[in-house]
Design a protein around this motif. Structure first.
Motif, mmCIF file in Angstrom:
data_model
loop_
_atom_site.group_PDB
_atom_site.id
_atom_site.type_symbol
_atom_site.label_atom_id
_atom_site.label_comp_id
_atom_site.label_asym_id
_atom_site.label_seq_id
_atom_site.Cartn_x
_atom_site.Cartn_y
_atom_site.Cartn_z
ATOM 1 N N LYS A 245 78.941 39.849 34.673
ATOM 2 C CA LYS A 245 78.142 40.796 35.447
ATOM 3 C C LYS A 245 78.885 41.353 36.657
ATOM 4 N N HIS A 246 80.070 40.822 36.953
ATOM 5 C CA HIS A 246 80.838 41.264 38.117
ATOM 6 C C HIS A 246 79.980 41.169 39.386
ATOM 7 N N ALA A 247 79.260 40.090 39.517
ATOM 8 C CA ALA A 247 78.352 39.909 40.649
ATOM 9 C C ALA A 247 79.137 39.671 41.941
ATOM 10 N N PRO A 248 78.681 40.227 43.060
ATOM 11 C CA PRO A 248 79.427 40.119 44.323
ATOM 12 C C PRO A 248 79.100 38.861 45.119
ATOM 13 N N PHE A 249 79.039 37.727 44.445
ATOM 14 C CA PHE A 249 78.798 36.469 45.139
ATOM 15 C C PHE A 249 79.298 35.314 44.278
ATOM 16 N N VAL A 250 79.485 34.172 44.940
ATOM 17 C CA VAL A 250 79.891 32.933 44.270
ATOM 18 C C VAL A 250 78.986 31.817 44.774
ATOM 19 N N CYS A 251 78.475 31.006 43.861
ATOM 20 C CA CYS A 251 77.672 29.842 44.221
ATOM 21 C C CYS A 251 78.552 28.588 44.244
ATOM 22 N N ILE A 252 78.425 27.812 45.297
ATOM 23 C CA ILE A 252 79.088 26.509 45.428
ATOM 24 C C ILE A 252 77.965 25.488 45.482
ATOM 25 N N GLU A 253 77.858 24.623 44.462
ATOM 26 C CA GLU A 253 76.639 23.862 44.213
ATOM 27 C C GLU A 253 76.879 22.349 44.191
ATOM 28 N N PRO A 254 76.615 21.649 45.288
ATOM 29 C CA PRO A 254 76.721 20.183 45.271
ATOM 30 C C PRO A 254 75.527 19.580 44.542
ATOM 31 N N TRP A 255 75.805 18.644 43.629
ATOM 32 C CA TRP A 255 74.744 18.095 42.790
ATOM 33 C C TRP A 255 74.770 16.572 42.742
ATOM 34 N N TYR A 256 73.559 15.996 42.676
ATOM 35 C CA TYR A 256 73.345 14.612 42.245
ATOM 36 C C TYR A 256 72.584 14.692 40.927
ATOM 37 N N GLY A 257 73.294 15.038 39.868
ATOM 38 C CA GLY A 257 72.692 15.213 38.557
ATOM 39 C C GLY A 257 73.159 16.511 37.935
ATOM 40 N N ARG A 258 72.864 16.669 36.647
ATOM 41 C CA ARG A 258 73.224 17.899 35.935
ATOM 42 C C ARG A 258 72.398 18.012 34.671
ATOM 43 N N ASP A 260 71.499 18.164 30.559
ATOM 44 C CA ASP A 260 71.759 17.227 29.461
ATOM 45 C C ASP A 260 73.027 17.620 28.712
ATOM 46 N N ARG A 261 73.695 16.616 28.183
ATOM 47 C CA ARG A 261 74.808 16.867 27.270
ATOM 48 C C ARG A 261 74.247 17.252 25.899
ATOM 49 N N GLU A 262 75.007 18.023 25.144
ATOM 50 C CA GLU A 262 74.531 18.517 23.843
ATOM 51 C C GLU A 262 74.044 17.399 22.923
ATOM 52 N N ALA A 263 74.708 16.251 22.966
ATOM 53 C CA ALA A 263 74.378 15.165 22.047
ATOM 54 C C ALA A 263 73.422 14.135 22.650
ATOM 55 N N PHE A 264 72.884 14.388 23.834
ATOM 56 C CA PHE A 264 72.033 13.403 24.509
ATOM 57 C C PHE A 264 70.746 13.163 23.724
ATOM 58 N N GLN A 265 70.402 11.879 23.538
ATOM 59 C CA GLN A 265 69.192 11.528 22.798
ATOM 60 C C GLN A 265 68.344 10.498 23.532
ATOM 61 N N GLY A 266 68.636 10.273 24.796
ATOM 62 C CA GLY A 266 67.924 9.246 25.537
ATOM 63 C C GLY A 266 66.670 9.767 26.220
ATOM 64 N N ASN A 267 66.211 9.004 27.219
ATOM 65 C CA ASN A 267 65.028 9.390 27.961
ATOM 66 C C ASN A 267 65.370 9.566 29.442
ATOM 67 N N LEU A 268 64.359 9.771 30.267
ATOM 68 C CA LEU A 268 64.595 10.061 31.681
ATOM 69 C C LEU A 268 65.369 8.950 32.368
ATOM 70 N N ASN A 270 67.846 7.132 31.338
ATOM 71 C CA ASN A 270 69.289 7.034 31.098
ATOM 72 C C ASN A 270 69.983 8.383 31.014
ATOM 73 N N ARG A 271 69.451 9.392 31.690
ATOM 74 C CA ARG A 271 70.174 10.657 31.804
ATOM 75 C C ARG A 271 71.435 10.454 32.641
ATOM 76 N N GLU A 272 72.532 11.077 32.210
ATOM 77 C CA GLU A 272 73.790 10.949 32.942
ATOM 78 C C GLU A 272 73.652 11.511 34.348
ATOM 79 N N TRP A 273 74.186 10.783 35.320
ATOM 80 C CA TRP A 273 74.193 11.160 36.727
ATOM 81 C C TRP A 273 72.791 11.249 37.335
ATOM 82 N N GLY A 274 71.800 10.655 36.655
ATOM 83 C CA GLY A 274 70.474 10.598 37.252
ATOM 84 C C GLY A 274 70.415 9.576 38.373
ATOM 85 N N ASN A 275 69.345 9.620 39.143
ATOM 86 C CA ASN A 275 69.159 8.723 40.277
ATOM 87 C C ASN A 275 67.847 7.964 40.119
#
Length: 293
Positions: A245-258, A260-268, A270-275
């Motif tokens: 889109k040639h957007a005139p901005f950049v996002c810098i995003e600190p995260w505690y979580g992300r 799901d991975r494509e192959a994830f089959q677990g529940n809340l 055991n989500r990766e990087w969950g808290n």
């Protein structure tokens, strides 16, 4: 409502809708640094992502054998917060669980978003409280601030650069159709920590760095001088601008979580990087945005 913090260097404004920062301005030059939102590219400015970051498989998750719907990045960004404290240097917004939130997220919680302005730096603080008496609470949280790049009319983003505090990082991509994490990683080489934002650099989507690889990211002007820096101690960070889109901005995003991975089959649980918070537990973290000019 719009709230404001101001000192000699900066004026920062916030909305109680989503407890979102909506303006970050240099008092001396009048320069705005925060993306002001435009639905042609991305209509938001700096949303808080809670209780999930990213997309879940089929926009749903399982907890205690029950399935719950959850939209990308959660619901907090679209809810009205209360202003619970305000001073010359700090402001704090709060959000409590409601019968509506429990339809998607069955926990009693309190979420507080705080901002502190000191000299040329805004400190953003997230405080999550588990108000449950007998059970653990599972969540993710993250920031999604967008910053103008380029800053001046007539300039091109390809004249600008991004700098990280590493010269090589592993990053992952999200499948643009599903919004889910791909299983493989890529290598990003950053000579002297720098990557020019040339044409097409974001066409394949967000760059996601995991495992605490990166703790500081700066945007550099055409003279290779930093004009804004985001500092954090989060396990993940995403760098994003809308694809093709040639957007005139950049996002810098600190995260505690992300997402799901494509192959994830677990529940809340055991989500990766969950808290996880025990009953009555408190999670409190912060990151900083510094205007360098």
């Amino acid at each position: 409502m719009v709230y404001e913090l101001k000192n000699e260097k900066l004026t920062v404004q916030f909305s109680n809708l989503g407890a979102e920062m909506v303006s970050l301005k240099n008092n001396k030059t009048g320069q705005e640094y925060l993306w002001q939102g435009d639905s042609r590219y991305w209509g938001r400015r700096s949303p808080v992502l809670f209780p999930v970051v990213g997309r879940l498989i089929n926009d749903r998750y399982v907890y205690d054998n029950k399935e719950y719907p959850m939209s990308q990045h959660g619901f907090a960004r679209d809810m009205e917060f209360a202003c619970i404290s305000e001073s010359r240097e700090e402001i704090t917004f709060g959000l409590d669980a409601t019968p509506v939130t429990k339809e998607n997220y069955p926990f009693d919680f309190r979420l507080e978003i705080g901002y502190r302005l000191k000299e040329d730096t805004v400190t953003v603080t997230w405080k999550v409280i588990n108000l449950e008496r007998e059970r653990e609470m599972y969540f993710s949280i993250g920031g999604h601030p967008g910053f103008l790049c380029p800053l001046k009319e007539g300039e091109s983003q390809s004249e600008y650069s991004i700098w990280m505090d590493q010269e090589e990082v592993l990053f992952s991509r999200i499948d643009l159709e599903t919004g889910l994490m791909r299983s493989y990683k890529n290598v990003l080489t950053l000579p002297q920590g720098r990557r020019v934002l040339e044409e097409g650099v974001f066409d394949e989507g967000v760059y996601i760095m995991e495992d605490y690889q990166v703790q500081k990211v700066s945007l550099l002007n055409p003279d290779n001088e930093p004009y804004l820096t985001v500092s954090f101690q989060t396990p993940l960070v995403g760098i994003w601008s809308p694809e093709k889109k040639h957007a005139p901005f950049v996002c810098i995003e600190p995260w505690y979580g992300r997402c799901d991975r494509e192959a994830f089959q677990g529940n809340l649980r055991n989500r990766e990087w969950g808290n996880m918070l025990v009953p009555g537990g408190v999670f409190e973290r912060s990151y900083q945005i510094t205007v360098e000019q």
